[in-house]
Design an enzyme around this catalytic site. Sequence first.
Site, PDB file in Angstrom:
ATOM      1  N   HIS A   1      45.727  33.053  42.975  1.00 38.83           N
ATOM      2  CA  HIS A   1      45.119  33.182  41.640  1.00 38.83           C
ATOM      3  C   HIS A   1      43.641  33.476  41.816  1.00 38.83           C
ATOM      4  O   HIS A   1      43.117  33.426  42.932  1.00 38.83           O
ATOM      5  CB  HIS A   1      45.311  31.881  40.842  1.00 38.83           C
ATOM      6  CG  HIS A   1      44.656  30.729  41.487  1.00 38.83           C
ATOM      7  ND1 HIS A   1      45.268  29.956  42.470  1.00 38.83           N
ATOM      8  CD2 HIS A   1      43.396  30.237  41.358  1.00 38.83           C
ATOM      9  CE1 HIS A   1      44.432  29.049  42.891  1.00 38.83           C
ATOM     10  NE2 HIS A   1      43.291  29.192  42.248  1.00 38.83           N
TER      11      HIS A   1
ATOM     12  N   HIS B   1      41.991  32.753  45.455  1.00 38.82           N
ATOM     13  CA  HIS B   1      42.507  31.598  46.205  1.00 38.82           C
ATOM     14  C   HIS B   1      43.976  31.796  46.548  1.00 38.82           C
ATOM     15  O   HIS B   1      44.812  31.959  45.652  1.00 38.82           O
ATOM     16  CB  HIS B   1      42.344  30.317  45.370  1.00 38.82           C
ATOM     17  CG  HIS B   1      40.933  29.873  45.238  1.00 38.82           C
ATOM     18  ND1 HIS B   1      40.486  29.073  44.211  1.00 38.82           N
ATOM     19  CD2 HIS B   1      39.852  30.138  46.010  1.00 38.82           C
ATOM     20  CE1 HIS B   1      39.191  28.840  44.361  1.00 38.82           C
ATOM     21  NE2 HIS B   1      38.781  29.472  45.448  1.00 38.82           N
TER      22      HIS B   1
END
Length: 260
Positions: A93, A118
Amino acid sequence: GHHWGYGKEDGPSAWHRQYPVAKGNRQSPIDIIPDEARRDSSLGPIFLKYDRCTSLNISNNGHSVVVEFNDSDDRSVIQGGPLDNPYRLKQFHFHWGEKGCEGSEHTVAGVGYASELHLVHWNAVKYKTFEEAATAPDGLAVLGIFLEVGDDHRWLHMITDALYMVKFKGSSTDFKGFNPKCLLPSNLHYWTYLGSLTTPPLHESVIWIVLKEPIVVSDKQLGMFRLLQFSGEEDGRRMRMENNFRPPQPLKERLVRSSN
Ligand SMILES: CCCCCNS(=O)(=O)c1cc(S(N)(=O)=O)ccc1C(=O)O
Ligand SMILES: [Zn+2]
């Protein structure tokens, strides 16, 4: 309701009320100060074995846009570096701002990037489920990659082209055949430290591996992320999804180590 968010009333400064660990001793993100990081020759390279990875879907969870992976076996793992085991890729995300100079969660000597990607992995060697790993001190390994604004990223369009299908909170759509290897910078030198999830429940279960080299994306591509909404389709008020980043937290007694 009393759900957490990134607004004035429900944002990062309020999270400690429902999640007291927000004031814990290994919270993330942090400001990384390169000159104070310890170069550690025992830190080997990281290896991303994503060649047989299986992306499943892309969705808007009301906080970010998330691509989930099949994590039923070791088909896509990160290993090496500070990790004692291979960690399975579960999802990735992004966090981003409303303008180019802020939006990342980690900062480097006080300087933020426009966004941060991430890639979340979990230790399936030691723990039976992701949920169990997510509460263990060595349960998760998150690879952080900075995004800076410049030319178009040649592969990011595969994600931005799908964003119109997940504009509203709770929307999800098939997203097969995407390999996040195409989002890596050329150089995998990194900083690493022990931290936490940067969103509630803020569990202190993350071995952070933050790459030093950012990838370059265009402002047009980043702008597509800002078309997403925090709110659901039927919610009256339109809430543009942006500034979904937690600011740096106290380093406390931690050491940041640097690969060579
Ligand atoms: C069992 C509770 C786990 C909650 C954390 N889930 S997660 O996928 O690791 C995650 C990590 C992160 S972060 N920024 O990598 O700490 C943000 C959101 C989520 C999420 O839940 O979508
Ligand atoms: Zn994140």
